[in-house]
Motif scaffolding. Sequence first.
Motif, PDB file in Angstrom:
ATOM      1  N   GLU A  99       7.967   8.223   0.764  1.00  0.00           N
ATOM      2  CA  GLU A  99       8.734   7.905   2.049  1.00  0.00           C
ATOM      3  C   GLU A  99      10.202   7.669   1.345  1.00  0.00           C
ATOM      4  O   GLU A  99      10.246   7.204   0.124  1.00  0.00           O
ATOM      5  CB  GLU A  99       8.348   6.765   2.519  1.00  0.00           C
ATOM      6  N   ARG A 124      -1.025   9.132  -2.362  1.00  0.00           N
ATOM      7  CA  ARG A 124      -0.669   9.521  -1.036  1.00  0.00           C
ATOM      8  C   ARG A 124      -1.862  10.491  -0.577  1.00  0.00           C
ATOM      9  O   ARG A 124      -2.427  11.275  -2.248  1.00  0.00           O
ATOM     10  CB  ARG A 124       0.669  10.046  -0.736  1.00  0.00           C
ATOM     11  N   THR A 267       2.860   3.515   7.951  1.00  0.00           N
ATOM     12  CA  THR A 267       4.825   2.956   7.578  1.00  0.00           C
ATOM     13  C   THR A 267       4.739   2.444   6.109  1.00  0.00           C
ATOM     14  O   THR A 267       3.716   1.578   5.654  1.00  0.00           O
ATOM     15  CB  THR A 267       5.795   2.363   8.126  1.00  0.00           C
ATOM     16  N   ASP A 268       5.269   2.341   5.039  1.00  0.00           N
ATOM     17  CA  ASP A 268       5.285   1.490   4.007  1.00  0.00           C
ATOM     18  C   ASP A 268       5.858   0.185   3.601  1.00  0.00           C
ATOM     19  O   ASP A 268       6.294  -0.382   5.073  1.00  0.00           O
ATOM     20  CB  ASP A 268       6.430   2.457   2.401  1.00  0.00           C
ATOM     21  N   VAL A 274       5.763   7.451   6.154  1.00  0.00           N
ATOM     22  CA  VAL A 274       5.321   8.100   5.043  1.00  0.00           C
ATOM     23  C   VAL A 274       4.972   9.495   5.692  1.00  0.00           C
ATOM     24  O   VAL A 274       4.081   9.572   6.108  1.00  0.00           O
ATOM     25  CB  VAL A 274       4.048   7.532   4.260  1.00  0.00           C
TER      26      VAL A 274
END
Length: 341
Positions: A99, A124, A267-268, A274
């Motif tokens: 990201e 990931r 999302t981070d 992401v």
Amino acid sequence: MRDARQLIRITALLTALSLGLAACGGDDGEGDSGGDEPKSSASKKADPATWPLTGLPVNGGGSAEQDHPVLVLKLDNTEASAPQLGLSHADLVVEELVEGGITRLAAMYYSDIPGDVGPVRSMRASDIGIVAPVDGAMVTSGGAAQTVERIVDAGIRIFNEGSPGFYRESSRSAPYNLFTDMGKVAKAAEDGKDATPADYLPWGTEGDLPAGKPANTLTADFGSHATNWTFENGSYVNQNSYAADGDEFPADSVLVLRVDVGDAGYTDPAGNPVPETIFEGSGNAFLFHAGKVVEGTWSKDELSSALSLETKDGKLKVPAGRVWIELVPIDAKGGSLTYGK
């Protein structure tokens, strides 16, 4: 008794005749050469074993089998990670998008297991396509719940904080202070399997390469981070590496694969979507070796498939050695590749 003596005399006569015929056959100079007779399988010398992540021969011609699987370390690749430890011992490195347009490294260890490595960061879903082809194990700080579930469903083992070897380095700040002793991880990962991992790339020699075009410099741009390479003294030097001095990865080749990127679905902590590299299907490939670039295409039928490389004239083989792979997003996703003489 007389029958036995007669049998012995007959056997001796036949032996003498065969020796005489062999001697006569040798007069024309062909008797001892074997002509075009095929050699027996017992006389053929076995091909030397090679390491699956480099294609290089095993010293002494021994087995490439280790007591542990390929260990894939998720390594931070920002300035905050400096100095990175352990990169010089990796067999192969894959740089992938995360990201915010920055990158993370998947450093693969098999033939040479170092001691301290890090900083260790999270995995990931993109890692499935990187790790699965060699049945590797992840060495990581963890991951989002969705990611962990998908990694486990893919049959990939995970070693993270709490596993043998992991520790926090007091001189660094979190989250860049997680390190591990890779030797202890390798011991914990022993699986008792006899199989050697499949070759990660289609290995060959420099002589197998097409002519290519001059290319002594290249830049793999991921959006917010670009990795710059220069060909110097027979290898590729990462001009903006965060590795400790003397601990840089010695790249004999750089393989750039243009890949599509999707959304991982979460999302981070900072709210950034992401991304997920789609490491299956096909795309353009650029193999940089010996100051030249050969253009072609890559393909993988599925995430767990081995990587195949081709040019318009046929299969493309990568010269055996240490390779850094750049998984650069296609132009529409903010990535780019430039190179020059």
